[in-house]
Write a protein that holds these residues in place. Structure first.
Motif, PDB file in Angstrom:
ATOM      1  N   GLU A  43       0.814  -1.219   0.000  1.00 47.47           N
ATOM      2  CA  GLU A  43       0.000   0.000   0.000  1.00 47.47           C
ATOM      3  C   GLU A  43       0.847   1.268   0.000  1.00 47.47           C
ATOM      4  OE1 GLU A  43      -2.124  -1.157   3.408  1.00 47.47           O
ATOM      5  OE2 GLU A  43      -2.870  -2.878   2.280  1.00 47.47           O
ATOM      6  N   GLY A  44       1.996   1.202  -0.684  1.00 48.34           N
ATOM      7  CA  GLY A  44       2.842   2.381  -0.833  1.00 48.34           C
ATOM      8  C   GLY A  44       3.749   2.683   0.336  1.00 48.34           C
ATOM      9  N   SER A  45       3.756   1.849   1.389  1.00 53.03           N
ATOM     10  CA  SER A  45       4.623   2.150   2.528  1.00 53.03           C
ATOM     11  C   SER A  45       5.991   1.478   2.404  1.00 53.03           C
ATOM     12  CB  SER A  45       3.946   1.748   3.839  1.00 53.03           C
ATOM     13  OG  SER A  45       3.756   0.353   3.885  1.00 53.03           O
ATOM     14  N   LEU A  46       6.131   0.495   1.513  1.00 50.18           N
ATOM     15  CA  LEU A  46       7.407  -0.180   1.288  1.00 50.18           C
ATOM     16  C   LEU A  46       7.759  -0.037  -0.182  1.00 50.18           C
ATOM     17  CD1 LEU A  46       9.588  -1.951   2.651  1.00 50.18           C
ATOM     18  CD2 LEU A  46       8.259  -3.936   1.922  1.00 50.18           C
ATOM     19  N   LEU A  47       8.918   0.572  -0.435  1.00 47.14           N
ATOM     20  CA  LEU A  47       9.296   0.911  -1.807  1.00 47.14           C
ATOM     21  C   LEU A  47      10.719   0.485  -2.107  1.00 47.14           C
ATOM     22  CD1 LEU A  47       7.878   4.052  -0.654  1.00 47.14           C
ATOM     23  CD2 LEU A  47       7.099   3.419  -2.911  1.00 47.14           C
ATOM     24  N   ASN A  63       8.044   4.538   3.892  1.00 48.95           N
ATOM     25  CA  ASN A  63       7.439   5.821   4.203  1.00 48.95           C
ATOM     26  C   ASN A  63       7.614   6.012   5.713  1.00 48.95           C
ATOM     27  OD1 ASN A  63       5.696   7.802   5.082  1.00 48.95           O
ATOM     28  ND2 ASN A  63       4.061   7.236   3.692  1.00 48.95           N
ATOM     29  N   PRO A  64       8.452   6.955   6.154  1.00 50.80           N
ATOM     30  CA  PRO A  64       8.713   7.084   7.590  1.00 50.80           C
ATOM     31  C   PRO A  64       7.475   7.489   8.391  1.00 50.80           C
ATOM     32  CG  PRO A  64       9.652   8.934   6.399  1.00 50.80           C
ATOM     33  CD  PRO A  64       9.158   7.970   5.367  1.00 50.80           C
ATOM     34  N   PHE A  65       6.528   8.149   7.750  1.00 45.95           N
ATOM     35  CA  PHE A  65       5.316   8.585   8.457  1.00 45.95           C
ATOM     36  C   PHE A  65       4.400   7.406   8.771  1.00 45.95           C
ATOM     37  CE2 PHE A  65       6.895  12.070   5.857  1.00 45.95           C
ATOM     38  CZ  PHE A  65       7.103  13.041   6.827  1.00 45.95           C
ATOM     39  N   SER A  66       4.539   6.303   8.019  1.00 49.83           N
ATOM     40  CA  SER A  66       3.743   5.107   8.324  1.00 49.83           C
ATOM     41  C   SER A  66       4.262   4.431   9.592  1.00 49.83           C
ATOM     42  CB  SER A  66       3.746   4.125   7.149  1.00 49.83           C
ATOM     43  OG  SER A  66       5.018   3.523   6.985  1.00 49.83           O
ATOM     44  N   GLU A  90       6.913  20.677   1.875  1.00 50.57           N
ATOM     45  CA  GLU A  90       6.595  20.557   0.448  1.00 50.57           C
ATOM     46  C   GLU A  90       7.226  19.315  -0.188  1.00 50.57           C
ATOM     47  OE1 GLU A  90       6.957  24.389  -1.768  1.00 50.57           O
ATOM     48  OE2 GLU A  90       7.713  25.106   0.176  1.00 50.57           O
ATOM     49  N   LEU A  91       8.009  18.571   0.582  1.00 54.45           N
ATOM     50  CA  LEU A  91       8.752  17.434   0.057  1.00 54.45           C
ATOM     51  C   LEU A  91       8.153  16.101   0.510  1.00 54.45           C
ATOM     52  CD1 LEU A  91      12.286  18.861   0.867  1.00 54.45           C
ATOM     53  CD2 LEU A  91      11.242  18.700  -1.411  1.00 54.45           C
ATOM     54  N   CYS A  92       8.467  15.049  -0.218  1.00 52.10           N
ATOM     55  CA  CYS A  92       8.177  13.678   0.197  1.00 52.10           C
ATOM     56  C   CYS A  92       9.454  13.127   0.827  1.00 52.10           C
ATOM     57  CB  CYS A  92       7.806  12.816  -1.006  1.00 52.10           C
ATOM     58  SG  CYS A  92       6.322  13.350  -1.847  1.00 52.10           S
ATOM     59  N   PHE A  93       9.308  12.266   1.815  1.00 49.98           N
ATOM     60  CA  PHE A  93      10.469  11.691   2.488  1.00 49.98           C
ATOM     61  C   PHE A  93      10.379  10.177   2.499  1.00 49.98           C
ATOM     62  CE2 PHE A  93      10.380  15.986   4.067  1.00 49.98           C
ATOM     63  CZ  PHE A  93      11.718  16.327   4.110  1.00 49.98           C
TER      64      PHE A  93
END
Length: 149
Positions: A43-47, A63-66, A90-93
């Motif tokens: 679900e987009g949390s592991l890339l 995704n560190p926010f997950s 404004e960035l993705c991390f």
């Protein structure tokens, strides 16, 4: 762009998934382009950051926010300028992950995330000076020891 990958075989890298690192990643400064590919079922949390130049070179990222919803990376003004933004928000991390067995022994690097301007595809790995973030947080610290990483 068609890529040979470490984890997925041959795949098409969609244009919007191509990331450009002017300085490369720490320890891999010669690697300037990566394709960001999600692992199926995460679900987009592991890339995966797959090198476009070196098929066997890929980094697992989360995704560190997950993991830590209050994660609040703050970049220096020079880093923000280089990425073409005025605020860190404004960035993705993405946090790079070292996968171990058992999974709870895996670690996540919250101190040196990859920051991405998703409008331009420009990316950079940074070292956060603020916050209580470390380079080797155990995945089990976040109550996700049986998770996908």
């Amino acid at each position: 762009m068609l890529l040979q990958t470490k984890y997925f075989g041959e795949v098409e890298c969609p244009e919007g998934h191509l990331l450009r690192f002017d300085r490369g990643l720490f320890g891999f400064e010669e690697e300037k382009e990566f394709c960001l590919l999600p692992f199926q079922g995460s679900e987009g949390s592991l890339l995966c950051f797959q090198s476009t130049a070196t098929p066997h070179l890929a980094f697992v990222a989360m995704n560190p926010f997950s993991l830590k919803p209050d994660y609040a990376p703050v970049l220096a003004e020079a880093e923000l300028r280089e990425l073409g933004v005025t605020r860190s928000e404004e960035l993705c991390f993405y946090a790079l992950c070292v996968v171990r067995s058992p999974v709870g022994e895996s670690t996540v690097n919250l101190r040196c995330p990859v920051a991405v301007n998703d409008r331009t595809g420009k990316a950079m790995q940074v070292i956060l000076e603020e916050g209580d973030y470390h380079m080797r947080h155990l995945l089990s610290e976040f109550g996700r020891g049986d998770g996908p990483c």
